[in-house]
Design a protein around this motif. Structure first.
Motif, PDB file in Angstrom:
ATOM      1  N   GLY A  15      33.819 -23.170 -53.522  1.00 51.49           N
ATOM      2  CA  GLY A  15      34.624 -24.898 -53.025  1.00 51.49           C
ATOM      3  C   GLY A  15      36.240 -24.851 -52.174  1.00 51.49           C
ATOM      4  N   ASP A  16      35.704 -24.151 -51.219  1.00 52.58           N
ATOM      5  CA  ASP A  16      37.451 -23.725 -50.582  1.00 52.58           C
ATOM      6  C   ASP A  16      36.878 -24.311 -49.356  1.00 52.58           C
ATOM      7  OD1 ASP A  16      38.534 -22.096 -52.204  1.00 52.58           O
ATOM      8  OD2 ASP A  16      38.185 -20.406 -51.276  1.00 52.58           O
ATOM      9  N   TYR A  17      35.543 -24.853 -48.696  1.00 53.12           N
ATOM     10  CA  TYR A  17      34.895 -26.108 -47.578  1.00 53.12           C
ATOM     11  C   TYR A  17      33.606 -26.465 -47.953  1.00 53.12           C
ATOM     12  CZ  TYR A  17      31.745 -21.563 -45.686  1.00 53.12           C
ATOM     13  OH  TYR A  17      31.216 -20.595 -45.532  1.00 53.12           O
ATOM     14  N   GLN A  18      33.114 -26.981 -47.528  1.00 54.45           N
ATOM     15  CA  GLN A  18      31.660 -27.805 -47.621  1.00 54.45           C
ATOM     16  C   GLN A  18      30.471 -26.854 -46.603  1.00 54.45           C
ATOM     17  OE1 GLN A  18      31.811 -31.660 -46.021  1.00 54.45           O
ATOM     18  NE2 GLN A  18      29.702 -32.286 -46.665  1.00 54.45           N
ATOM     19  N   ASP A  19      29.810 -26.068 -48.198  1.00 57.10           N
ATOM     20  CA  ASP A  19      28.788 -26.568 -47.444  1.00 57.10           C
ATOM     21  C   ASP A  19      28.185 -26.216 -46.511  1.00 57.10           C
ATOM     22  OD1 ASP A  19      26.207 -24.572 -47.449  1.00 57.10           O
ATOM     23  OD2 ASP A  19      24.940 -25.556 -48.749  1.00 57.10           O
ATOM     24  N   LEU A  20      27.894 -26.452 -45.167  1.00 56.99           N
ATOM     25  CA  LEU A  20      27.016 -26.525 -44.483  1.00 56.99           C
ATOM     26  C   LEU A  20      25.146 -26.135 -44.105  1.00 56.99           C
ATOM     27  CD1 LEU A  20      29.964 -26.993 -41.483  1.00 56.99           C
ATOM     28  CD2 LEU A  20      28.547 -28.934 -43.169  1.00 56.99           C
ATOM     29  N   VAL A  25      19.411 -26.371 -43.800  1.00 58.86           N
ATOM     30  CA  VAL A  25      18.199 -25.869 -43.981  1.00 58.86           C
ATOM     31  C   VAL A  25      17.491 -26.967 -44.402  1.00 58.86           C
ATOM     32  CG1 VAL A  25      16.684 -24.231 -45.802  1.00 58.86           C
ATOM     33  CG2 VAL A  25      18.850 -23.258 -44.037  1.00 58.86           C
ATOM     34  N   GLU A  26      17.543 -27.960 -45.893  1.00 54.08           N
ATOM     35  CA  GLU A  26      16.929 -29.218 -46.019  1.00 54.08           C
ATOM     36  C   GLU A  26      16.582 -30.020 -45.177  1.00 54.08           C
ATOM     37  OE1 GLU A  26      17.048 -32.337 -49.537  1.00 54.08           O
ATOM     38  OE2 GLU A  26      18.597 -30.472 -49.205  1.00 54.08           O
ATOM     39  N   ASN A  27      17.581 -30.448 -44.455  1.00 57.84           N
ATOM     40  CA  ASN A  27      17.437 -30.666 -43.289  1.00 57.84           C
ATOM     41  C   ASN A  27      15.988 -31.084 -41.888  1.00 57.84           C
ATOM     42  OD1 ASN A  27      19.023 -32.754 -43.997  1.00 57.84           O
ATOM     43  ND2 ASN A  27      20.276 -32.186 -42.444  1.00 57.84           N
ATOM     44  N   TRP A  28      16.115 -29.165 -41.933  1.00 57.86           N
ATOM     45  CA  TRP A  28      14.737 -28.819 -40.723  1.00 57.86           C
ATOM     46  C   TRP A  28      13.683 -29.095 -41.893  1.00 57.86           C
ATOM     47  CZ3 TRP A  28      11.107 -25.621 -40.540  1.00 57.86           C
ATOM     48  CH2 TRP A  28      10.352 -25.508 -39.308  1.00 57.86           C
ATOM     49  N   LEU A  29      13.483 -28.731 -43.149  1.00 55.14           N
ATOM     50  CA  LEU A  29      12.266 -28.733 -43.948  1.00 55.14           C
ATOM     51  C   LEU A  29      11.941 -30.011 -44.053  1.00 55.14           C
ATOM     52  CD1 LEU A  29      13.174 -25.660 -46.895  1.00 55.14           C
ATOM     53  CD2 LEU A  29      11.830 -25.248 -44.775  1.00 55.14           C
ATOM     54  N   ARG A  30      12.246 -31.264 -44.024  1.00 56.91           N
ATOM     55  CA  ARG A  30      12.115 -32.457 -44.436  1.00 56.91           C
ATOM     56  C   ARG A  30      11.195 -33.259 -43.364  1.00 56.91           C
ATOM     57  NH1 ARG A  30      11.964 -33.512 -49.442  1.00 56.91           N
ATOM     58  NH2 ARG A  30      14.178 -32.463 -50.672  1.00 56.91           N
ATOM     59  N   ALA A  31      12.339 -32.433 -41.990  1.00 59.55           N
ATOM     60  CA  ALA A  31      11.238 -32.947 -40.497  1.00 59.55           C
ATOM     61  C   ALA A  31      10.006 -31.813 -40.569  1.00 59.55           C
ATOM     62  CB  ALA A  31      13.068 -32.575 -38.888  1.00 59.55           C
ATOM     63  N   ALA A  32      10.010 -30.247 -40.773  1.00 58.93           N
ATOM     64  CA  ALA A  32       9.175 -29.765 -40.503  1.00 58.93           C
ATOM     65  C   ALA A  32       8.152 -30.244 -41.449  1.00 58.93           C
ATOM     66  CB  ALA A  32       9.599 -29.167 -40.330  1.00 58.93           C
ATOM     67  N   PRO A 130      20.842 -16.617 -41.322  1.00 58.12           N
ATOM     68  CA  PRO A 130      21.940 -16.903 -41.158  1.00 58.12           C
ATOM     69  C   PRO A 130      22.851 -18.164 -41.092  1.00 58.12           C
ATOM     70  CG  PRO A 130      20.732 -17.320 -39.099  1.00 58.12           C
ATOM     71  CD  PRO A 130      19.673 -17.059 -40.477  1.00 58.12           C
ATOM     72  N   GLY A 131      24.008 -17.883 -41.468  1.00 57.80           N
ATOM     73  CA  GLY A 131      24.489 -19.050 -42.588  1.00 57.80           C
ATOM     74  C   GLY A 131      25.497 -19.699 -41.272  1.00 57.80           C
ATOM     75  N   LYS A 132      25.246 -19.678 -40.268  1.00 59.03           N
ATOM     76  CA  LYS A 132      25.581 -19.921 -38.834  1.00 59.03           C
ATOM     77  C   LYS A 132      24.680 -21.970 -38.679  1.00 59.03           C
ATOM     78  CE  LYS A 132      27.053 -21.310 -34.851  1.00 59.03           C
ATOM     79  NZ  LYS A 132      28.110 -20.571 -33.244  1.00 59.03           N
ATOM     80  N   PRO A 133      24.764 -22.792 -39.022  1.00 54.43           N
ATOM     81  CA  PRO A 133      23.699 -24.231 -39.610  1.00 54.43           C
ATOM     82  C   PRO A 133      22.827 -23.967 -37.991  1.00 54.43           C
ATOM     83  CG  PRO A 133      25.825 -25.038 -40.030  1.00 54.43           C
ATOM     84  CD  PRO A 133      26.305 -23.249 -39.491  1.00 54.43           C
ATOM     85  N   SER A 134      24.078 -23.510 -36.934  1.00 48.08           N
ATOM     86  CA  SER A 134      22.724 -23.694 -35.649  1.00 48.08           C
ATOM     87  C   SER A 134      21.465 -23.113 -35.325  1.00 48.08           C
ATOM     88  CB  SER A 134      23.588 -23.305 -34.147  1.00 48.08           C
ATOM     89  OG  SER A 134      25.132 -22.702 -33.948  1.00 48.08           O
ATOM     90  N   ALA A 135      21.996 -20.899 -36.262  1.00 47.25           N
ATOM     91  CA  ALA A 135      21.256 -20.840 -35.990  1.00 47.25           C
ATOM     92  C   ALA A 135      20.019 -20.758 -36.797  1.00 47.25           C
ATOM     93  CB  ALA A 135      22.244 -18.986 -36.120  1.00 47.25           C
ATOM     94  N   ILE A 136      20.544 -21.134 -37.561  1.00 51.51           N
ATOM     95  CA  ILE A 136      19.655 -21.539 -38.821  1.00 51.51           C
ATOM     96  C   ILE A 136      17.841 -23.008 -37.669  1.00 51.51           C
ATOM     97  CG2 ILE A 136      18.429 -22.929 -40.730  1.00 51.51           C
ATOM     98  CD1 ILE A 136      21.542 -22.548 -41.215  1.00 51.51           C
ATOM     99  N   ASP A 137      18.684 -23.382 -37.372  1.00 52.50           N
ATOM    100  CA  ASP A 137      17.668 -24.043 -36.637  1.00 52.50           C
ATOM    101  C   ASP A 137      16.121 -23.075 -35.415  1.00 52.50           C
ATOM    102  OD1 ASP A 137      18.029 -26.260 -38.072  1.00 52.50           O
ATOM    103  OD2 ASP A 137      19.050 -27.314 -35.913  1.00 52.50           O
ATOM    104  N   ILE A 138      17.289 -22.374 -35.309  1.00 53.72           N
ATOM    105  CA  ILE A 138      16.941 -21.607 -33.926  1.00 53.72           C
ATOM    106  C   ILE A 138      15.675 -20.712 -34.600  1.00 53.72           C
ATOM    107  CG2 ILE A 138      17.267 -19.405 -32.363  1.00 53.72           C
ATOM    108  CD1 ILE A 138      19.614 -20.443 -31.617  1.00 53.72           C
ATOM    109  N   CYS A 139      15.672 -20.275 -35.593  1.00 57.24           N
ATOM    110  CA  CYS A 139      15.297 -18.556 -36.977  1.00 57.24           C
ATOM    111  C   CYS A 139      14.360 -19.570 -37.664  1.00 57.24           C
ATOM    112  CB  CYS A 139      16.306 -18.299 -37.763  1.00 57.24           C
ATOM    113  SG  CYS A 139      17.982 -17.155 -36.639  1.00 57.24           S
ATOM    114  N   LEU A 140      14.111 -20.922 -37.820  1.00 57.06           N
ATOM    115  CA  LEU A 140      13.583 -21.316 -38.282  1.00 57.06           C
ATOM    116  C   LEU A 140      12.000 -21.750 -37.207  1.00 57.06           C
ATOM    117  CD1 LEU A 140      15.085 -23.463 -41.088  1.00 57.06           C
ATOM    118  CD2 LEU A 140      13.174 -21.999 -41.613  1.00 57.06           C
TER     119      LEU A 140
END
Length: 172
Positions: A15-20, A25-32, A130-140
């Motif tokens: 809980g040290d920081y918010q999971d982004l 990943v879920e947002n990308w899946l819901r769109a795709a 990967p853990g970086k949100p911008s990289a998630i979209d690229i990879c998916l």
């Protein structure tokens, strides 16, 4: 169809920081994905045991068809997601990692440091992102066109995609 998204992060699990990453990943899946599916999201600390136990449970007891991990794929000492996945899979699908790195290299030269991969356990496909949100979209964007057919081949649930987001490929 049951999809699990597992964020692997010591700090997010405390809980040290918010999971982004998980929400990305879920947002990308819901769109795709255009067919109905259930999405379960979990956050676990880095390390072989925590990730291994979570993946085995999701595959064997929770009967997830698709598990997407995010995080823990870099060169840092605590980045052990691929090692954990290797302890639970029966087949590795290295082409997923190869394509994710290739796609990411068009955006950032440090993509060569990433160790993403994919594998199969029973009737579950596991993909390390990967853990970086911008990289998630690229990879998916790069690998997901092959996911529906892979799920068909292993006897997992069937998914359909929204061709405006992701044009999946199934041989005729």
């Amino acid at each position: 169809m049951r999809v699990a998204v597992v964020t692997v992060s010591d700090r997010a699990s405390r809980g040290d920081y918010q999971d982004l990453s998980g929400p990305a990943v879920e947002n990308w899946l819901r769109a795709a994905i255009s067919s109905p599916f259930e999405c379960v999201r979990l956050t676990v600390p880095d390390g072989v045991e925590s990730v291994k136990d979570t993946l085995a449970t999701l595959c064997d007891r929770e009967t997830a068809d698709l598990v997407l991990t995010t995080g823990g794929t870099g060169p840092s000492p605590r980045d052990l997601t691929p090692e954990a996945m290797h302890t639970v899979i029966t087949k590795e699908l290295p082409g997923f990692g190869e394509l994710m790195r290739q796609a990411s290299l068009a955006h950032v030269p440090t993509a060569i440091l990433s160790r993403q991969t994919a594998g199969i356990r029973g009737r579950t496909l596991i993909i390390n992102l990967p853990g970086k949100p911008s990289a998630i979209d690229i990879c998916l964007d790069a690998v997901f066109p092959a996911v529906p057919y892979c799920l068909d081949l292993i006897g997992a649930g069937r998914i359909e995609t929204n061709p405006a987001v992701c044009r999946s490929f199934r041989p005729a």
